[in-house]
Structures are given as structure tokens and as C-alpha cells.
Motif scaffolding. Structure first.
Motif, PDB file in Angstrom:
ATOM      1  N   LEU A 132       7.509   6.960   1.020  1.00  0.00           N
ATOM      2  CA  LEU A 132       7.845   7.822   2.237  1.00  0.00           C
ATOM      3  C   LEU A 132       9.309   7.594   2.607  1.00  0.00           C
ATOM      4  O   LEU A 132       9.825   6.574   2.555  1.00  0.00           O
ATOM      5  N   VAL A 133       9.750   8.680   2.915  1.00  0.00           N
ATOM      6  CA  VAL A 133      11.438   8.588   3.026  1.00  0.00           C
ATOM      7  C   VAL A 133      11.724   8.897   4.400  1.00  0.00           C
ATOM      8  O   VAL A 133      11.323   9.881   5.169  1.00  0.00           O
ATOM      9  N   TYR A 134      12.377   7.912   4.956  1.00  0.00           N
ATOM     10  CA  TYR A 134      12.929   7.939   6.442  1.00  0.00           C
ATOM     11  C   TYR A 134      14.108   8.574   6.412  1.00  0.00           C
ATOM     12  O   TYR A 134      15.032   8.234   5.654  1.00  0.00           O
ATOM     13  N   LYS A 192       0.887  -1.211   0.007  1.00  0.00           N
ATOM     14  CA  LYS A 192      -0.155   0.048  -0.044  1.00  0.00           C
ATOM     15  C   LYS A 192       0.862   1.181   0.143  1.00  0.00           C
ATOM     16  O   LYS A 192       0.420   2.144  -0.502  1.00  0.00           O
ATOM     17  N   ALA A 193       1.998   1.057   0.647  1.00  0.00           N
ATOM     18  CA  ALA A 193       3.100   2.093   0.520  1.00  0.00           C
ATOM     19  C   ALA A 193       4.335   1.861   0.745  1.00  0.00           C
ATOM     20  O   ALA A 193       4.626   0.663   1.139  1.00  0.00           O
ATOM     21  N   VAL A 194       5.437   2.346   0.349  1.00  0.00           N
ATOM     22  CA  VAL A 194       6.880   1.999   0.783  1.00  0.00           C
ATOM     23  C   VAL A 194       7.449   2.905   1.548  1.00  0.00           C
ATOM     24  O   VAL A 194       7.361   4.065   1.103  1.00  0.00           O
ATOM     25  N   ILE A 195       8.437   2.548   2.393  1.00  0.00           N
ATOM     26  CA  ILE A 195       9.209   3.534   3.331  1.00  0.00           C
ATOM     27  C   ILE A 195      10.653   3.085   2.894  1.00  0.00           C
ATOM     28  O   ILE A 195      11.010   1.849   2.912  1.00  0.00           O
ATOM     29  N   VAL A 196      11.464   4.187   2.484  1.00  0.00           N
ATOM     30  CA  VAL A 196      12.804   4.023   2.061  1.00  0.00           C
ATOM     31  C   VAL A 196      13.718   4.674   2.882  1.00  0.00           C
ATOM     32  O   VAL A 196      13.231   5.964   3.399  1.00  0.00           O
ATOM     33  N   ALA A 197      14.779   4.163   3.285  1.00  0.00           N
ATOM     34  CA  ALA A 197      15.951   4.951   3.871  1.00  0.00           C
ATOM     35  C   ALA A 197      16.421   6.223   3.105  1.00  0.00           C
ATOM     36  O   ALA A 197      16.332   5.909   1.837  1.00  0.00           O
ATOM     37  N   SER A 198      17.070   7.033   3.793  1.00  0.00           N
ATOM     38  CA  SER A 198      17.489   8.129   3.077  1.00  0.00           C
ATOM     39  C   SER A 198      18.483   7.897   2.048  1.00  0.00           C
ATOM     40  O   SER A 198      18.692   8.754   1.035  1.00  0.00           O
TER      41      SER A 198
END
Length: 86
Positions: free
Chosen positions: A58-60, A34-40
Motif C-alpha cells: 500500500l502506498v501512503y 501480511k502487508a507493507v505500507i510505503v511512503a510515496s
């Protein structure tokens, strides 16, 4: 705590996630993410593959090592797929 960190903590409790670039890309291919969180510091080639899907990214703010630690893992996590509504 940032909004992204709050989302990560929530999905870690519920279990609606997949860790790692390969698992994230598989979830995207199957339509589960549904969403993806990626490291900087997510590798550019991985980020480009993720961007080819119509999914919220989303960017962590931290590095892949910091994202891994936040997830309670002793290894780096460049990307994680959220498999439930957030």
C-alpha cells in the motif's frame, strides 16, 4: 482520511506492525508481514526488495517524514510492515 491512513491508525492501536525499512525487510524474510505500507518517496532500492516478496503493498500519499509523524515518531519512516490481518 484515506483508506491507507485508516489502516495505519488501526495497526498503531493494536501494535501489529514494524517500523522502518530494515525491520520491514526482516518481517518479510521471516514471513511475518501480511502487508507493507510505503511512503510515496520510499527509496527505489528498498521498494524493489519489498516487491520481490509476495505481499500486498500500500502506498501512503505522504513523504517518509509525514509517515513518521503519522506514526507518532520524530523520524522518517519509509516503510512499515503490517504483521496482522487487515
Amino acid at each position: 482520511m484515506t483508506e491507507v491512513e485508516t489502516i495505519i491508525k488501526t495497526v498503531l492501536k493494536t501494535g501489529g506492525y514494524r517500523l522502518g525499512s530494515k525491520s520491514t525487510l526482516k518481517s518479510l524474510q521471516k514471513g511475518e508481514a501480511k502487508a507493507v505500507i510505503v511512503a510515496s518517496n520510499c527509496p527505489e532500492d528498498v521498494l524493489e526488495k519489498i516487491k520481490s516478496y509476495d505481499v500486498k503493498i500500500l502506498v501512503y500519499d505522504g513523504t517518509n517524514m509525514e509517515l513518521g509523524a503519522l506514526c507518532g515518531k520524530p523520524f522518517s519512516v519509509a516503510a512499515m510492515a503490517v504483521t496482522e490481518e487487515i
